[in-house]
Design a protein around this motif. Structure first.
Motif, short mmCIF file in Angstrom:
data_model
loop_
_atom_site.label_atom_id
_atom_site.label_comp_id
_atom_site.label_asym_id
_atom_site.label_seq_id
_atom_site.Cartn_x
_atom_site.Cartn_y
_atom_site.Cartn_z
N GLY A 1 -6.48 9.95 -0.65
CA GLY A 1 -5.57 8.85 -0.38
C GLY A 1 -6.13 7.47 -0.63
N SER B 1 0.82 -1.20 0.00
CA SER B 1 0.00 0.00 0.00
C SER B 1 0.87 1.26 0.00
CB SER B 1 -0.91 0.01 1.24
OG SER B 1 -0.13 -0.05 2.42
N ARG B 2 2.08 1.07 0.52
CA ARG B 2 2.98 2.22 0.58
C ARG B 2 4.41 1.70 0.50
NH1 ARG B 2 2.20 7.33 3.08
NH2 ARG B 2 0.11 6.64 3.57
N ARG C 1 -1.75 6.33 -12.88
CA ARG C 1 -0.91 7.09 -11.98
C ARG C 1 -1.66 8.37 -11.65
NH1 ARG C 1 5.08 8.16 -14.06
NH2 ARG C 1 3.88 8.93 -15.82
N SER D 1 7.68 9.38 -7.99
CA SER D 1 6.87 9.37 -6.77
C SER D 1 5.44 9.76 -7.13
CB SER D 1 7.44 10.34 -5.74
OG SER D 1 8.75 9.98 -5.37
N SER D 2 4.51 8.90 -6.78
CA SER D 2 3.13 9.12 -7.17
C SER D 2 2.24 8.07 -6.50
CB SER D 2 3.00 9.02 -8.70
OG SER D 2 1.69 9.38 -9.13
N PHE D 3 0.96 8.18 -6.78
CA PHE D 3 -0.03 7.20 -6.31
C PHE D 3 -0.36 6.32 -7.52
CE2 PHE D 3 -2.77 5.49 -3.33
CZ PHE D 3 -4.13 5.65 -3.57
N THR E 1 -1.23 2.28 -4.43
CA THR E 1 0.10 2.15 -3.83
C THR E 1 0.77 3.50 -3.89
OG1 THR E 1 0.36 -0.17 -4.47
CG2 THR E 1 2.37 1.08 -4.01
N ARG E 2 1.14 3.99 -2.73
CA ARG E 2 1.82 5.29 -2.71
C ARG E 2 3.33 5.04 -2.74
NH1 ARG E 2 -0.17 9.87 -2.58
NH2 ARG E 2 -2.21 9.16 -1.89
#
Lengths: 118, 109
Positions: free
Chosen positions: B40, A9-10, A37, A89-91, A113-114
């Motif tokens: 988020g 998730s991260r 993204r 770097s992104s989500f 996923t961060r």
């Protein structure tokens, strides 16, 4: 039904390393998976379309050698960010549908996923 | 080209009704989706319109006019938990989704 999971998730990694993200459809078989993204305060941008057993189709401007996609089974697709840099770097969010292109099926999204590249 | 427009931000009061508009110009059209996304988190599916008209689903309704390239999402009896980003997305060839930039809705007490 129609649950999609993502792992991790991260993730925090150093610049130059590779990161693998998994996307799984838990209660259905997904013939097609999509990778998106999303940068802060922006919408989702499609990176690539992944069909089980065939090569992924990348959107214009997305480097296929940098973002490796493997859709080895009907329930699993992976995205590997190779030689990651801070600008990566992104989500990252995956989605899955039961369609085979053509027909418009609802896409069900994973939790994302961060990725933070230092 | 492909263009999907929706307002960037909206504010509404708890218990009220709010309408979020979306206009689109795309090279193909295979239906219009609305998704809700909390900060988020991943988007969750709200509605899908492929024919003209209004689709009602509880407190949420979605409307489509293909000739006008226009859709709206109507939220009734707003609750604080409805504060989120609402994404308009057009289905395209190959089952792809083209997303708008999203509308950030703030629900105030």
């Amino acid at each position: 039904g129609a649950v999609v999971s993502q792992h991790p998730s991260r993730v925090i990694c150093k610049s130059g390393t590779s990161v693998k993200i998994e996307c799984r459809s838990l209660d259905f078989q997904a013939t097609t998976m999509f990778w998106y993204r999303q940068f802060p305060k922006q919408s989702l941008m499609l990176m690539a379309t992944s069909n089980e057993g065939s090569k992924a189709t990348y959107e214009q401007g997305v480097e296929k050698d940098k973002f490796l996609i493997n859709h080895a089974s009907l329930t699993l697709s992976t995205l590997t960010v190779t030689s990651a840099h801070p600008e990566d770097s992104s989500f990252y969010i995956c989605s899955a549908s039961v369609g085979r292109g053509g027909a418009m099926e609802t896409q069900y999204f994973g939790p994302g996923t961060r990725l933070l590249v230092l | 080209g492909q263009n999907i427009d929706q307002p960037t931000e909206m504010t509404a009061t708890e218990g009220a009704i709010v309408q979020i508009n979306c206009t689109y110009q795309t090279s193909g059209f295979n239906g219009l989706f609305w998704y809700q996304q909390h900060a988020g988190e991943a988007p969750t599916f709200l509605s899908y319109n492929v024919l003209d008209g209004l689709e009602e689903k509880g407190r949420f309704s979605s409307f489509l006019s293909r000739s006008k390239g226009y859709s709206y999402l109507l939220l009734k009896e707003l609750q604080m938990k409805d504060s989120a980003s609402y994404l308009c997305a057009v289905g395209n060839q190959g089952g792809k989704l083209i997303f708008g930039q999203g509308t950030e809705l703030s629900v105030k007490p």
